[in-house]
Design a protein around this motif. Structure first.
Motif, PDB file in Angstrom:
ATOM      1  N   THR A   1       0.848  -1.200   0.000  1.00 52.87           N
ATOM      2  CA  THR A   1       0.000   0.000   0.000  1.00 52.87           C
ATOM      3  C   THR A   1       0.884   1.251   0.000  1.00 52.87           C
ATOM      4  O   THR A   1       0.891   2.012   0.979  1.00 52.87           O
ATOM      5  N   PRO A   2       1.623   1.491  -1.070  1.00 51.46           N
ATOM      6  CA  PRO A   2       2.597   2.594  -1.071  1.00 51.46           C
ATOM      7  C   PRO A   2       1.977   3.970  -0.905  1.00 51.46           C
ATOM      8  O   PRO A   2       2.538   4.820  -0.200  1.00 51.46           O
ATOM      9  N   LEU A   3       0.823   4.212  -1.531  1.00 54.57           N
ATOM     10  CA  LEU A   3       0.197   5.523  -1.385  1.00 54.57           C
ATOM     11  C   LEU A   3      -0.342   5.727   0.026  1.00 54.57           C
ATOM     12  O   LEU A   3      -0.130   6.779   0.644  1.00 54.57           O
ATOM     13  N   LEU A   4      -1.029   4.719   0.540  1.00 56.86           N
ATOM     14  CA  LEU A   4      -1.594   4.832   1.879  1.00 56.86           C
ATOM     15  C   LEU A   4      -0.499   4.953   2.928  1.00 56.86           C
ATOM     16  O   LEU A   4      -0.654   5.668   3.926  1.00 56.86           O
ATOM     17  N   ASP A   5       0.617   4.288   2.720  1.00 62.11           N
ATOM     18  CA  ASP A   5       1.729   4.363   3.675  1.00 62.11           C
ATOM     19  C   ASP A   5       2.252   5.786   3.815  1.00 62.11           C
ATOM     20  O   ASP A   5       2.832   6.144   4.851  1.00 62.11           O
ATOM     21  N   ALA A   6       2.053   6.596   2.788  1.00 61.69           N
ATOM     22  CA  ALA A   6       2.574   7.967   2.807  1.00 61.69           C
ATOM     23  C   ALA A   6       1.574   8.972   3.384  1.00 61.69           C
ATOM     24  O   ALA A   6       1.897  10.156   3.517  1.00 61.69           O
ATOM     25  N   ILE A   7       0.368   8.507   3.699  1.00 59.22           N
ATOM     26  CA  ILE A   7      -0.671   9.409   4.208  1.00 59.22           C
ATOM     27  C   ILE A   7      -0.622   9.463   5.730  1.00 59.22           C
ATOM     28  O   ILE A   7      -0.870   8.466   6.405  1.00 59.22           O
ATOM     29  N   GLN A   8      -0.292  10.615   6.265  1.00 57.75           N
ATOM     30  CA  GLN A   8      -0.306  10.820   7.709  1.00 57.75           C
ATOM     31  C   GLN A   8      -1.501  11.657   8.163  1.00 57.75           C
ATOM     32  O   GLN A   8      -1.921  11.582   9.310  1.00 57.75           O
TER      33      GLN A   8
ATOM     34  N   SER B   1      -7.846   4.680  -2.891  1.00 51.63           N
ATOM     35  CA  SER B   1      -9.129   4.114  -2.453  1.00 51.63           C
ATOM     36  C   SER B   1      -9.063   2.595  -2.401  1.00 51.63           C
ATOM     37  O   SER B   1      -9.571   1.966  -1.463  1.00 51.63           O
ATOM     38  N   ALA B   2      -8.432   1.993  -3.408  1.00 51.69           N
ATOM     39  CA  ALA B   2      -8.294   0.534  -3.426  1.00 51.69           C
ATOM     40  C   ALA B   2      -7.445   0.050  -2.258  1.00 51.69           C
ATOM     41  O   ALA B   2      -7.744  -0.977  -1.628  1.00 51.69           O
ATOM     42  N   GLU B   3      -6.385   0.784  -1.935  1.00 50.81           N
ATOM     43  CA  GLU B   3      -5.516   0.401  -0.817  1.00 50.81           C
ATOM     44  C   GLU B   3      -6.253   0.530   0.516  1.00 50.81           C
ATOM     45  O   GLU B   3      -6.104  -0.321   1.408  1.00 50.81           O
ATOM     46  N   ILE B   4      -7.055   1.576   0.659  1.00 52.16           N
ATOM     47  CA  ILE B   4      -7.831   1.758   1.897  1.00 52.16           C
ATOM     48  C   ILE B   4      -8.825   0.611   2.069  1.00 52.16           C
ATOM     49  O   ILE B   4      -8.998   0.066   3.168  1.00 52.16           O
ATOM     50  N   ARG B   5      -9.462   0.236   0.967  1.00 50.14           N
ATOM     51  CA  ARG B   5     -10.461  -0.841   1.026  1.00 50.14           C
ATOM     52  C   ARG B   5      -9.817  -2.146   1.516  1.00 50.14           C
ATOM     53  O   ARG B   5     -10.358  -2.842   2.377  1.00 50.14           O
ATOM     54  N   SER B   6      -8.648  -2.483   1.004  1.00 53.68           N
ATOM     55  CA  SER B   6      -7.939  -3.686   1.449  1.00 53.68           C
ATOM     56  C   SER B   6      -7.552  -3.576   2.919  1.00 53.68           C
ATOM     57  O   SER B   6      -7.640  -4.555   3.672  1.00 53.68           O
ATOM     58  N   ASP B   7      -7.139  -2.387   3.325  1.00 51.62           N
ATOM     59  CA  ASP B   7      -6.726  -2.161   4.711  1.00 51.62           C
ATOM     60  C   ASP B   7      -7.894  -2.377   5.668  1.00 51.62           C
ATOM     61  O   ASP B   7      -7.740  -2.976   6.739  1.00 51.62           O
ATOM     62  N   ILE B   8      -9.064  -1.911   5.283  1.00 56.47           N
ATOM     63  CA  ILE B   8     -10.250  -2.069   6.135  1.00 56.47           C
ATOM     64  C   ILE B   8     -10.598  -3.544   6.291  1.00 56.47           C
ATOM     65  O   ILE B   8     -10.843  -4.021   7.409  1.00 56.47           O
ATOM     66  N   VAL B   9     -10.644  -4.268   5.186  1.00 54.83           N
ATOM     67  CA  VAL B   9     -10.983  -5.692   5.252  1.00 54.83           C
ATOM     68  C   VAL B   9      -9.976  -6.435   6.127  1.00 54.83           C
ATOM     69  O   VAL B   9     -10.352  -7.286   6.952  1.00 54.83           O
TER      70      VAL B   9
END
Length: 644
Positions: free
Chosen positions: A7-14, A31-39
């Motif tokens: 999740t490279p993009l999400l990893d950069a979001i603080q 959005s796709a990375e967030i969805r995987s993170d939630i599941v």
């Protein structure tokens, strides 16, 4: 879905600031990375999955377009706020969700500056947002206020009360209607998105403003006709006539999963300058619950709230137990009673599965009524059914029945109508925390004349209380029971009706008496064993009824024991207070013989945690009962004596 993918993009979001410079393609990937993170997280912690998956793109768009936390973003109910938490600096704590000391499963003011209003009950976001908008105007500030509300929450009268007031106040605010049930939305697509962009654009607003300015110089009849034509045309094209009538400028419907459509509309709404006065705006967004995770897409009700589950199959991971859930016991008992009594009907406020009446709905669809998230209406509707000689079971969680208190008082009890109130989630509720705890129902119902109140100590007694309520026609009657599974006792065969206002003695003793209301009975029996090991024989009784109180039982316990302890899964002002009232008037507190100690939930809101830990912290465990008895007798608390 590969929840272990990088999740490279999400990893950069603080914080949401990190979203501002991302382009459209990056926001889609985020959005796709967030969805995987939630599941991945919810499969371990449990929680509200479907609703959160459904608003991922909407959440990304809102934080990208608006300047949170300066701009206020208010989530209705809060069970769709997991992507919001992830984007607002709480991703590293998502594994603690709904655990003791961890993140709340809902939006909570004390948890983050990005949570401007705490929510756990539905249909509050527009009212709260309007209050913030008016407060902003009084302070002459210029921030935006955005309230997100689901189509289910829009079934509550409070939402329309707020919209009516907002249309009158004309304070600038944005309401996002998240329509995830397709209940009021026509098909959405490119044409709808185009029209939404047009009607929210500066050019359209300027043209509309110019047209309205010109009509002011027309004769009054022509001006009125022009205004009606304008509203009719916009309502015909966009479907927003209802919201326009309430004073909102309507935009939509828009595909809530298409960022290419969503972003320009939100930017237009943010930047638009409306004629005359700013006024409220409603943006109608259509989403899909469980979006992106196939098991949740195919079973939206099942995946609304989940425990731990297998990510690959979607199947729940449950501990093995032979005891049935209290909710299921109630549902089965209600069906049994309905088989023999055609007057029994079931009413629920958008919670058929949660309250256990879903099986009743399948078998008796013409006798089942889901009125939506409208507890007030559910109660008065049930009162009307009772007026016609039917036997309504109005099944509402304890924490939600609070919302219909006036209706219980005036529409049911004052007229002494025989409405039955099955009260699920009585007592503490573990992971759902303070917003869903059933702490107050005995106190707030007990002070109402004509009300009868029962509390089940185990699943067998709950079965009996359903039968008792079905047979009771003398007035309103409520019976409360907890969330979770029973204790594994043998169930009754057929209907067993309890004698109204009579408890039962479970264990006889001479020194200490413990009178329990509800499912603390098992803990009371454990406490009696420990006290017996110290040489203090203990009577344990199950009150069964908070009202009418079994005065004969209370009198016997008070006169034959040195210590009387009441214990209940409720607040001060409940069962213990009723016992104290009786003891005082009977003069049993005047002799100095009796030491009376009521044990209730503490006068505070208890955060989410394991239920056993919650009750231990609340002082309602077996150990707390033992400690209370010993302190009353002036005995120093030491290790248990050996050999009794």
């Amino acid at each position: 879905m590969n929840v272990d993918a990088p999740t490279p993009l999400l990893d950069a979001i603080q914080s949401p600031d990190d979203l501002k410079d991302l382009d459209l393609e990056q926001l889609i990937e985020l959005s796709a990375e967030i969805r995987s993170d939630i599941v991945r997280h919810v499969s371990v912690t449990g929680g509200h999955l479907g609703a959160s998956l459904g608003v991922v793109e909407l959440t990304v768009a809102l934080h990208h377009v608006f300047d949170t936390p300066r701009d206020k973003l208010i989530w209705d109910v809060g069970h769709q706020a997991y992507p919001h938490k992830i984007l607002t600096g709480r991703r590293h704590r998502m594994a603690t969700m709904r655990q003791g000391g961890g993140l709340s499963g809902f939006v909570k003011r004390t948890e983050s500056e990005y949570d401007p209003f705490g929510t756990g009950h539905s249909s509050t976001s527009i009212s709260a947002g309007l209050g913030m908008a008016v407060g902003r105007d009084i302070k002459e500030a210029d921030n935006h206020v955005v309230s997100v509300i689901g189509d289910g929450s829009m079934s509550a009268g409070m939402a329309y009360e707020a919209m009516n007031n907002a249309g009158y106040e004309r304070s600038r605010m944005v309401v996002i209607l998240n329509d995830n049930d397709m209940s009021i939305a026509p098909p959405v697509g490119a044409m709808s998105a185009y029209l939404s962009r047009v009607v929210s654009s500066k050019s359209f607003l300027s043209l509309r403003s110019l047209a309205k300015e010109v009509t002011r110089y027309l004769p009054r009849t022509l001006e009125a006709a022009a205004r009606r034509a304008d509203e009719y045309a916009r309502g015909f094209v966009t479907g927003g006539t209802l919201f326009e009538e309430l004073g909102f400028y309507y935009v939509g419907p828009i595909d809530g999963h298409n960022l290419e459509h969503l972003l320009p509309v939100l930017k237009n709404v943010r930047d638009a300058e409306f004629e005359d006065s700013p006024g409220p705006v409603l943006v109608h967004v259509v989403t899909q619950k469980g979006k992106g995770y196939q098991p949740a897409e195919e079973a939206r009700d099942k995946y609304h709230g989940v425990g731990r589950f297998n990510v690959v199959t979607g199947e729940p991971i449950k501990a093995v137990s032979n005891a049935p859930a209290y909710t299921k016991v109630f549902g089965n008992a209600l069906v049994r009673e309905a088989e023999n009594d055609g007057k029994i009907v079931a009413v629920t406020a958008a919670m058929p599965a949660g309250t256990g009446v879903d099986k009743f709905a399948e078998l008796y669809p013409k006798r089942f009524f889901d009125v939506g998230i409208a507890e007030q209406h559910a109660v008065t509707f049930s009162a009307g059914l009772a007026c016609e000689g039917l036997k309504p079971f109005c099944a509402i969680y304890s924490t939600f029945l609070q919302r219909a208190y006036d209706q219980v008082v005036h529409d049911v009890a004052l007229q002494n109508l025989p409405v039955r109130f099955p009260i699920d989630r009585a007592g503490l509720v573990g992971a759902d925390g303070a917003t869903h705890a059933g702490a107050f129902d005995v106190a707030y119902l007990g002070c109402i004349p004509n009300m009868t109140i029962m509390a089940a100590a185990d699943e067998a007694d709950l079965d009996r209380m359903v039968a008792t309520a079905a047979a009771y026609d003398e007035g309103p009657i409520a019976f409360r029971y907890p969330r979770g599974e029973g204790v594994g006792v043998d169930m009754p065969v057929g209907s067993e009706i309890l004698e109204i206002g009579r408890g039962r003695v479970m264990k006889e003793g001479t020194k200490v008496a413990i009178l329990s209301l509800g499912t603390r009975l098992a803990e009371a029996l454990s406490a009696a064993e420990e006290l017996a090991a110290r040489g203090l024989t203990t009577t344990v009784a199950d009150a069964r009824f908070a009202k009418p109180l079994d005065e004969d039982l209370v009198h016997r316990l008070a006169t034959n024991h040195e210590v009387l302890i009441t214990v209940e899964e409720g607040s001060v002002g409940g069962f213990g207070s009723y016992v104290a009232q009786y003891l005082a008037h009977a003069g049993l507190l005047d002799t100095g013989h009796l030491k009376f100690r009521p044990l209730v939930l503490p006068d505070t809101y208890m955060d989410h945690d394991d239920p056993a830990k919650q009750y231990d912290r609340a002082g309602l465990s077996a150990g707390a009962m033992v400690g209370t008895a010993l302190a009353a007798l002036g005995i120093e608390v030491t290790t248990v004596a050996q050999g009794g």
